[in-house]
Design an enzyme around this catalytic site. Structure first.
Site, short mmCIF file in Angstrom:
data_model
loop_
_atom_site.label_atom_id
_atom_site.label_comp_id
_atom_site.label_asym_id
_atom_site.label_seq_id
_atom_site.Cartn_x
_atom_site.Cartn_y
_atom_site.Cartn_z
CB THR A 115 -0.81 0.14 1.17
OG1 THR A 115 0.27 0.43 2.47
CG2 THR A 115 -1.88 -1.37 1.32
CG ASP A 116 1.72 6.19 -1.52
OD1 ASP A 116 2.56 5.51 -0.37
OD2 ASP A 116 0.66 6.85 -2.18
CG ASP A 117 2.16 7.13 4.88
OD1 ASP A 117 2.17 5.99 5.90
OD2 ASP A 117 3.34 7.90 5.24
#
Length: 418
Positions: free
Chosen positions: A316-318
């Site tokens: 995932t992105d942050d």
């Protein structure tokens, strides 16, 4: 004062995706199959003997806490190892760490910080992913002693895959010099919206085919030096008008529209067996009206893993970005993204958030919300990738800062001359 790091190993001998791993490789075996059958002949009798899969064997010795920890890639505070980071590594058993600009001091200090984080992981059974966003241009995290590397857009103007591949090699050498083993690059977003507030010159250009060609070249450059590339931000962040760091972007494109533009570089990366894909926090209502890509079983499960047949690691992105934090509860996000098909949950700026993710995943297994076999799928991919690149926590930084800077300078002249 001149800083010189002696070469502790030859980067040209680092493993690449075509290298046979020491401990098993993703796609070769799975937790369900267990291994390969081999025959030993004794006269006229042939007896099949099952060869145990080393990754499965390793997983069999891991606790559920150790498995869940592998699915978390977390940020830390400051430029030196502190008690909170030490506690997080020991108790949440995180599988990886990401450093940002505020974690990077000078070259010597950064090397020591990375080394200390790896040493803190000594009590855990699996080495750390040590990761960073080192794209070049505006997204650069390296110490000041290293010459800057121009943006992807600068390389895109040359239309040269050779220069893009060299860029990947130089970026990798920067990481190896400082002790990192994972780079959140290349950016495979197509810069199709001139008003995009977050991509811009981070993209190789507005042509999907050019982004694919140069992005794949950079990816190959990174992996050829032994650094794990992570392509981003699937299914495409180039046509947003909102920065997902601040709030949730919405892109009203159909699946057919995405396939004709945004998907092209990512499909090319999958064809080249890319090691890891980062998924964006963007809502695509025509694909999934309820959940952004990073939480969507439609986008990750049906499209990335299904239609594109991607078998590698999904990150995932942050999850501390505004797109998520302002619109969703982290415990719900944790369950949704794992059910959707994510393997690693990136949470960059909070020890408390890393613990919440860890606790939520543990509880979800205990109460049956997520099966342990689903956790095993992700852990198998993660351990296979770490094995494929022969990651160890006692790996010393390699390279020479003077030689690297000379090569960066020579490459920059080539880029500027095009």
């Amino acid at each position: 004062m001149m800083i010189l790091l002696l070469i502790a190993g030859c980067s040209s001998q680092a493993p690449s995706p075509s290298t046979t791993p020491n401990q098993g490789e993703a796609g070769t075996t799975t937790p369900e199959t267990g291994g390969n059958s081999i025959n030993h002949s004794n006269g006229d009798n042939v007896t099949p003997i099952e060869e145990e899969d080393p990754i499965t064997l390793k997983m069999g010795k891991m606790s559920i806490e150790e498995k869940v920890g592998q699915m978390i890639l977390a940020g830390v505070d400051g430029t030196e190892l502190d008690a909170r980071a030490t506690q997080m590594i020991a108790e949440q058993k995180v599988g990886g760490i990401i450093l940002y600009s505020n974690n990077v001091s000078d070259l010597q200090g950064t090397v020591q910080f990375v080394k200390a984080l790896k040493q803190a992981n000594a009590g855990n059974p699996v080495p750390l992913f040590m990761s960073v966003d080192q794209e070049g241009g505006q997204v650069s995290r390296m110490p000041k002693e290293l010459l800057s590397i121009p943006s992807n857009a600068s390389v895109g103007k040359t239309k040269s895959a050779d220069l893009a591949e060299t860029m990947g090699k130089l970026l990798a050498r920067e990481l190896l010099l400082t002790g990192f083993n994972v780079n959140f690059a290349p950016v495979l977003d197509v810069n199709s919206n001139p008003n995009n507030p977050v991509i811009g010159d981070r993209s190789f250009g507005s042509s999907a085919n050019q982004v694919a060609e140069l992005g794949i070249a950079e990816m190959k450059g990174l992996r050829s030096e032994g650094v794990i590339p992570v392509v981003k931000h699937f299914p495409g962040h180039g046509d947003t008008s909102v920065d997902s760091h601040l709030d949730l972007p919405v892109v009203n494109k159909s699946l057919d529209q995405l396939k004709k533009l945004e998907w092209i570089p990512f499909a090319a990366a999958v064809q080249e067996d890319v090691e890891a894909v980062m998924v964006a926090h963007i809502l695509f209502p025509k694909l999934d009206p309820d959940k952004p890509a990073s939480l969507s079983e439609v986008i990750i499960g049906q499209h990335l893993r299904g239609e594109l047949n991607y078998q590698g690691v999904v990150i995932t992105d942050d999850l501390s970005m505004g797109a998520i934090e302002k619109n969703f509860e982290l415990n719900d996000v944790t369950i949704d993204t794992v059910k959707a098909g994510s393997d690693i949950l990136l949470v960059a700026h909070s020890y408390d958030s890393a613990k919440l993710i860890f606790d939520t995943l543990l509880q979800s297994v205990k109460d049956g919300t997520i099966s342990e076999s689903r956790i095993d799928e992700s852990v198998y991919r993660i351990l296979s990738l770490k094995s494929r690149y022969n990651l160890v926590d006692n790996q010393e930084p390699t390279g020479n800062v003077q030689d690297l800077n000379k090569d960066i300078e020579a490459w920059r002249k080539q880029v500027n001359a095009q």
